[in-house]
Design an enzyme around this catalytic site. Sequence first.
Site, PDB file in Angstrom:
ATOM      1  N   LYS A 116      14.089   0.187  -4.692  1.00 41.24           N
ATOM      2  CA  LYS A 116      13.789  -1.138  -4.134  1.00 41.24           C
ATOM      3  C   LYS A 116      14.931  -2.102  -4.397  1.00 41.24           C
ATOM      4  CE  LYS A 116       8.728  -1.137  -4.056  1.00 41.24           C
ATOM      5  NZ  LYS A 116       7.511  -1.813  -4.468  1.00 41.24           N
ATOM      6  N   LYS A 198       7.363   8.908   3.217  1.00 39.49           N
ATOM      7  CA  LYS A 198       5.950   8.561   3.033  1.00 39.49           C
ATOM      8  C   LYS A 198       5.512   7.526   4.071  1.00 39.49           C
ATOM      9  CE  LYS A 198       2.928   6.803  -0.508  1.00 39.49           C
ATOM     10  NZ  LYS A 198       2.759   6.216  -1.824  1.00 39.49           N
ATOM     11  N   LYS A 201       3.137   0.893   5.245  1.00 42.95           N
ATOM     12  CA  LYS A 201       2.750  -0.214   6.116  1.00 42.95           C
ATOM     13  C   LYS A 201       3.915  -1.149   6.384  1.00 42.95           C
ATOM     14  CE  LYS A 201       0.638  -1.736   1.855  1.00 42.95           C
ATOM     15  NZ  LYS A 201      -0.522  -1.385   1.093  1.00 42.95           N
TER      16      LYS A 201
END
Length: 337
Positions: A116, A198, A201
């Site tokens: 991240k 993966k 959203k």
Amino acid sequence: MFDKDKKIIYSGIQPSGEFTIGNYFGAIKNWVALQHEYNCIYNLADLHTITVPQEPAALRRRTVECMAMLIASGINPENSLIFLQSHVAAHSQLCWLLNCFTYMGELSRMTQFKDKSSRQGANIRVGLYDYPVLMAADILLYQSDIVPVGDDQRQHLELARDIAIRFNAQYSPTFKVPEGYFGEKGARIMSLADPNKKMSKSDENKNAFILMKDNKDVIISKFKKAVTDCDSEIRYDIKQKPGISNLLEIYSCSRSISIKEAEADFCGKSYAQFKLAVGESVADALAPIQSEFERLVKEKSYINSIFCSHAQTASNIAARTLSKTMRKIGFYQLEKQ
Ligand code: TRP
């Protein structure tokens, strides 16, 4: 609410977007099933969401929707605790204490932080770095026995165990050392656009994920566009056929059958027939949840009453662990007047 003879399950999910079928088949559906055998504590981890920028009105709206979706999916507020992390101050408080028992080296090694932060470039927030310690506080506050998580949270769970063991060894047994529970099925639903990634959203490509709120037409059209391969055989083989394997996985989750049974349903069928059937079976599985969601989301006062009463119960449990921890560290405790 809780049965003393049952073990405690704790898990969390971030209200950082609308839930996808990855969240449903990977986590929520398992949570529902676990309610019978365990005392379950499920948490909407809103404090975790602000480790990346959030729009205030959207966060507020999604929080209510996520709560309604969890209940609509079958989390029963009569049997399980289900509350908002920011409503229980002890999470932030224990997080600070545990920060003083966690090493920089440990947090720097976390692969989720490395991923991240490398995508964020400049001005990486301390909260993103500290995210796993807040998660350890969540888990340890409730003396949890078992923590169901996806594979991507394995390392964070390991850290929570290490912190508990370290604290217990330095003082005396204070925290239960939790075990992970990695659901054998559906733990990893992959992106429809790139089956090596993966399902998320936050993917820019809207066809990469199916939202729990998507209607039947949208679901079917997204499955039609799902990436497969140029072969024609419908069989489970993650390495050679990741797209088809992902669709088989989704189909088997949506019908609660094994992969073998799913394969047998499509022997000799075309990819087009297969994709349509997957879409239909997902839409069928979601339909009752969606109608319950639509009903609940309008019942603001009901949702609010769950938030209130469950935050109160959670606070009472959490306060015990927090005060025990503070006493051991040596903080002067106020005497009751
Ligand atoms: N970090 C978890 C995730 O994004 C959510 C979470 C927060 C959690 N606190 C937790 C999961 C405690 C298990 C236990 O998936």
